[in-house]
Scaffold this motif. Structure first.
Motif, PDB file in Angstrom:
ATOM      1  N   THR A   1       0.847  -1.199   0.000  1.00 60.15           N
ATOM      2  CA  THR A   1       0.000   0.000   0.000  1.00 60.15           C
ATOM      3  C   THR A   1       0.875   1.238   0.000  1.00 60.15           C
ATOM      4  O   THR A   1       1.939   1.253   0.603  1.00 60.15           O
ATOM      5  N   ILE A  26      -8.083   2.250   2.346  1.00 62.72           N
ATOM      6  CA  ILE A  26      -8.389   1.079   1.525  1.00 62.72           C
ATOM      7  C   ILE A  26      -9.446   0.247   2.238  1.00 62.72           C
ATOM      8  O   ILE A  26      -9.715   0.429   3.423  1.00 62.72           O
ATOM      9  N   GLN A  33      -1.843  -1.112  -3.802  1.00 58.53           N
ATOM     10  CA  GLN A  33      -2.906  -0.133  -3.560  1.00 58.53           C
ATOM     11  C   GLN A  33      -2.285   1.252  -3.518  1.00 58.53           C
ATOM     12  O   GLN A  33      -1.402   1.514  -2.704  1.00 58.53           O
TER      13      GLN A  33
END
Lengths: 191, 191, 191
Positions: C174, C180, C190
């Motif tokens: 991420t 998220i 992400q």
């Protein structure tokens, strides 16, 4: 007194294994086996004392060996050496970093090395002569068959089977309960 | 008595470094340096006691400092501060989490921080003023040159060279024995 | 004397949790709850002693339970069981592997398990009934809301918020300070 051990192969992977053996503090490194022309050279302070042809003679002095050649393109040499060493009579212990974690509910085959920060979880099985490299994860119920290299930071998730002779690249991710094998490139997702 | 240390930068990365320094239990945090308008505020219980302009005066009391500003878009500020601190005369130690592993066969330059669960393997070299972030792996024979940030869980494999001033994103994977550098995005595979 | 604990769910994830509880050495496993037809069977040596219908009766003997069902496709069963157990009166402790690291500057909600080699950094928050799986990383200032599963080796970077009821797949990466949620596939980035 610590048992003496021969390291078979003096390249980069050998350095990592030396670091693990020093930290494990269970074996004394007797010397390294590599190409004839390298005899007399040193790897992290340990001498290259012979080549493959000397293995039979060295068995009169040393009984214990571990293969420290890496495995990326092919595991042929590692497999061949394993059989040669076994035939001569060498004992190939499991080398296990004290910085790794190996569940008491798991099983590890002879000649396998478990590198720093690797983790083998409950009910996992790792076969003979494997490299479970730095920070690799073998989750619960996973099976890594003989002669595999699970590279740095690779993630073998719960129940996954890695077939014999496979290479699983660095930081590979696998879904759960699948069968994988062959040559799997660094960073791949297996699903 | 523990030596007192100044932390230069009071943001998110500073919190992680505070956690490392507390666990290492080798230095006592004297205070944090940040923007003038933040003086008097606290980060995890440690006071912001001054701004950059105060560094010369604070050197009369404290001799030791570490840069705790993060590095994502650019390392300019971290480099500039490093030179300012060195010029004044500050000592920039290596900060090493007791939860990391740094091989005795590796070398680490001054002002570098090795965060929790990071690992520096045999014959690796890490330069000055680097961040080796949480769970990052620097494998055998790898070189991380000065002023780099190797982000969380990034994998710098055997023999890789990371050029000066580089950012290697979170969970990046690298092939072995390549040269990389610049800004490498999170999750990338370098081959 | 160690407090006795019931494990709710006897599948693969249960094995990993057993390994953690054994290493933590704080609770004694009283038995496992699973489907009626499995009662009398064993998981890593621990007996399946009842099914969901027995939970009320078993509360007369045991006060402490932890949910050991995995969470991939949905967390519905884990959420439902959490509320059933709380309503009966069970205490759901935090189970924390001694091989994990949880910063003293972080907070963890009840019924959450922190698996081997996981790391929760400074000023992070993890909610109730979460799985922070093996080798997962929750960085400084990150928030994992209730009923989430952060899978093996996933990287939740600084300041990220993972919304309630989310599944973050194995080895996910991420970016920092993003929000998220939902079902995030293994290996995803992400940003």
């Amino acid at each position: 007194m610590k048992e003496k051990i021969l390291l078979i192969g003096g390249g980069g992977h050998c350095k990592s294994v030396i670091d693990v053996i020093e930290q494990e503090n269970k074996y004394e490194i007797a010397g390294i086996i590599d190409k004839k022309e390298l005899v007399g050279q040193f790897v992290l302070g340990y001498e290259i004392i012979g080549c493959d042809d000397d293995l039979e003679e060295l068995f009169e002095i040393y009984n214990c060996a571990i293969i420290t050649i890496g495995q990326i393109k092919t595991n042929e040499i590692r497999v061949k050496l394993f059989h040669i060493l076994k035939e001569i009579g060498y004992r190939l212990p499991v080398i296990k970093s004290p910085l790794s974690y190996v569940s008491k509910h798991s099983k590890i085959g002879e000649g396998t090395v478990i590198m720093h920060h690797a983790l083998i979880n409950a009910d996992a099985y790792v076969g003979q002569n494997c490299i479970i490299n730095t920070k690799a994860l073998i989750e619960h119920d996973a099976v890594v068959e003989d002669f595999c290299h699970i590279s740095t930071s690779a993630v073998i998730n719960g129940g996954v089977v890695v077939r014999k002779n496979s290479f699983v690249g660095s930081n590979v991710t696998t879904k759960e309960y699948i069968k994988i094998g062959g040559f799997i490139k660094a960073g791949d997702l297996q699903k």
